[in-house]
Scaffold this motif. Structure first.
Motif, PDB file in Angstrom:
ATOM      1  N   LEU A   1      24.240  23.210 -44.105  1.00  0.00           N
ATOM      2  CA  LEU A   1      24.574  21.854 -43.547  1.00  0.00           C
ATOM      3  C   LEU A   1      23.361  21.106 -43.835  1.00  0.00           C
ATOM      4  O   LEU A   1      23.500  19.669 -44.115  1.00  0.00           O
ATOM      5  CB  LEU A   1      25.179  21.876 -42.437  1.00  0.00           C
ATOM      6  CG  LEU A   1      26.623  22.495 -42.130  1.00  0.00           C
ATOM      7  CD1 LEU A   1      26.961  22.531 -40.617  1.00  0.00           C
ATOM      8  CD2 LEU A   1      27.823  21.590 -42.740  1.00  0.00           C
ATOM      9  N   SER A   2      22.327  21.348 -43.277  1.00  0.00           N
ATOM     10  CA  SER A   2      21.195  20.742 -43.312  1.00  0.00           C
ATOM     11  C   SER A   2      20.751  20.403 -44.701  1.00  0.00           C
ATOM     12  O   SER A   2      20.101  19.163 -44.886  1.00  0.00           O
ATOM     13  CB  SER A   2      19.969  21.560 -42.778  1.00  0.00           C
ATOM     14  OG  SER A   2      20.245  21.755 -41.156  1.00  0.00           O
ATOM     15  N   ALA A   3      20.917  21.219 -45.718  1.00  0.00           N
ATOM     16  CA  ALA A   3      20.479  20.999 -47.194  1.00  0.00           C
ATOM     17  C   ALA A   3      21.480  19.827 -47.761  1.00  0.00           C
ATOM     18  O   ALA A   3      21.011  18.966 -48.325  1.00  0.00           O
ATOM     19  CB  ALA A   3      20.584  22.341 -47.893  1.00  0.00           C
TER      20      ALA A   3
ATOM     21  N   ILE B   1      32.925  19.078 -40.113  1.00  0.00           N
ATOM     22  CA  ILE B   1      31.357  19.040 -39.939  1.00  0.00           C
ATOM     23  C   ILE B   1      30.763  18.566 -41.411  1.00  0.00           C
ATOM     24  O   ILE B   1      29.844  18.251 -41.746  1.00  0.00           O
ATOM     25  CB  ILE B   1      30.741  19.964 -39.191  1.00  0.00           C
ATOM     26  CG1 ILE B   1      31.055  19.787 -37.502  1.00  0.00           C
ATOM     27  CG2 ILE B   1      29.290  19.984 -39.393  1.00  0.00           C
ATOM     28  CD1 ILE B   1      30.812  20.950 -36.864  1.00  0.00           C
ATOM     29  N   GLY B   2      31.372  19.800 -42.141  1.00  0.00           N
ATOM     30  CA  GLY B   2      30.843  19.805 -43.721  1.00  0.00           C
ATOM     31  C   GLY B   2      30.931  18.560 -44.613  1.00  0.00           C
ATOM     32  O   GLY B   2      30.360  18.129 -45.077  1.00  0.00           O
ATOM     33  N   LEU B   3      32.284  17.904 -44.413  1.00  0.00           N
ATOM     34  CA  LEU B   3      32.572  16.818 -44.768  1.00  0.00           C
ATOM     35  C   LEU B   3      31.749  15.643 -44.442  1.00  0.00           C
ATOM     36  O   LEU B   3      31.345  14.802 -45.069  1.00  0.00           O
ATOM     37  CB  LEU B   3      34.083  16.547 -44.512  1.00  0.00           C
ATOM     38  CG  LEU B   3      35.062  17.430 -45.480  1.00  0.00           C
ATOM     39  CD1 LEU B   3      36.526  17.079 -44.915  1.00  0.00           C
ATOM     40  CD2 LEU B   3      34.865  17.108 -46.901  1.00  0.00           C
ATOM     41  N   GLU B   4      31.714  15.577 -43.138  1.00  0.00           N
ATOM     42  CA  GLU B   4      30.680  14.733 -42.663  1.00  0.00           C
ATOM     43  C   GLU B   4      29.310  14.734 -43.078  1.00  0.00           C
ATOM     44  O   GLU B   4      28.743  13.623 -43.241  1.00  0.00           O
ATOM     45  CB  GLU B   4      30.766  14.632 -41.030  1.00  0.00           C
ATOM     46  CG  GLU B   4      31.956  14.182 -40.287  1.00  0.00           C
ATOM     47  CD  GLU B   4      31.864  14.426 -38.814  1.00  0.00           C
ATOM     48  OE1 GLU B   4      31.111  15.066 -38.314  1.00  0.00           O
ATOM     49  OE2 GLU B   4      32.574  13.519 -38.083  1.00  0.00           O
ATOM     50  N   MET B   5      28.766  15.670 -43.566  1.00  0.00           N
ATOM     51  CA  MET B   5      27.309  16.064 -43.844  1.00  0.00           C
ATOM     52  C   MET B   5      27.282  15.475 -45.323  1.00  0.00           C
ATOM     53  O   MET B   5      26.298  15.386 -46.009  1.00  0.00           O
ATOM     54  CB  MET B   5      27.052  17.514 -43.653  1.00  0.00           C
ATOM     55  CG  MET B   5      26.735  17.710 -42.329  1.00  0.00           C
ATOM     56  SD  MET B   5      25.468  16.730 -41.476  1.00  0.00           S
ATOM     57  CE  MET B   5      26.421  15.739 -40.349  1.00  0.00           C
TER      58      MET B   5
END
Length: 253
Positions: A72-74, A101-105
């Motif tokens: 997620l950070s990457a 959360i993944g999509l938001e990132m």
């Protein structure tokens, strides 16, 4: 195995897979190779930037749980610097909140472990199709100006004051559909139908997340959207700005 370099074959599509499970990396590399993909392998993100620059993969597959910098950070870091290549997230967790959360990132798609390698191939092909060409029913000619923005659908570019701004394939697909149907209220189900392809995991919340990301990009006040407006209980509508028909200035940088 620290890293596996790509083969010398030039006609296959190149993918960068980052996962700390060596058995899974090798299994997927073998399977994807049989499907015509040249797969670069990394166990973590320490060489991520160098591999992106040197080998120019067309798509990234990022595991969520990685040693050091997590997936997620990457993903957030790459999107923050304007990296627009498609990203598919892998994770052992598959709850809706994790997908959101993944999509938001900035991820384009999300696949929970364990999974059938055939499903991963379907997701890859779906994401690459969205990035490579629009749905057949959606015209791609011409440009649309609104506010400070110019959306050039023929070159798949979004520009602000003439300067390009990176869009992910999912963001482009959604903005294109809304712009094409300007002033028409679009139901979430219809937006999913037009922006997602077979093999892609679509759900209502994903559209909401994409809208949220586009508003943060396009709107001067995302809480009071001017262009991407909500029709409560129905969906969304793109409202172009009539005053934006003037020629957009060019970027000198």
């Amino acid at each position: 195995m620290a890293a596996v370099l790509p083969t010398t074959v030039t006609h296959v599509k190149k993918i960068l897979l980052i996962d700390d499970d060596p058995e899974l990396r090798q299994l997927l590399a073998t399977y994807l190779g049989r499907q015509g993909y040249d797969t670069l392998l990394l166990p973590d993100t320490r060489q991520l930037d160098a591999f992106l620059e040197r080998y120019q993969p067309q798509l990234l597959i990022l595991d969520l749980m990685l040693p050091g910098e997590d997936g997620l950070s990457a993903c957030r870091r790459l999107r923050g610097r304007g990296e627009a290549r498609p990203i598919i997230m892998l994770t052992a967790r598959d709850e809706p909140v994790d997908r959101v959360i993944g999509l938001e990132m900035g991820a384009d798609d999300y696949l929970g472990k364990p999974f059938d390698p055939r499903e991963l191939v379907a997701r890859i092909e779906a994401v690459l199709r969205r990035g490579g060409r629009p749905p057949a029913s959606e015209p791609q000619r011409g440009t649309v100006r609104f506010g400070e923005w110019l959306f050039d659908r023929s070159t798949r570019q979004l520009l602000k004051d003439g300067c390009p701004v990176a869009l992910t394939s999912g963001e482009f697909a959604l903005l294109n559909v809304l712009v094409t149907h300007a002033n028409q209220t679009m139901k979430r189900e219809r937006l999913i139908e037009l922006t997602r392809r077979e093999g892609s995991d679509s759900f209502d919340r994903a559209i909401d997340v994409q809208i949220h990301r586009l508003r943060r990009l396009l709107e001067s006040d995302p809480a009071q959207p001017r262009f991407l407006q909500t029709v409560w209980g129905v969906g969304y509508v793109f409202v172009p700005d009539a005053a934006s028909e003037a020629a957009a200035p060019r970027c000198d940088s």
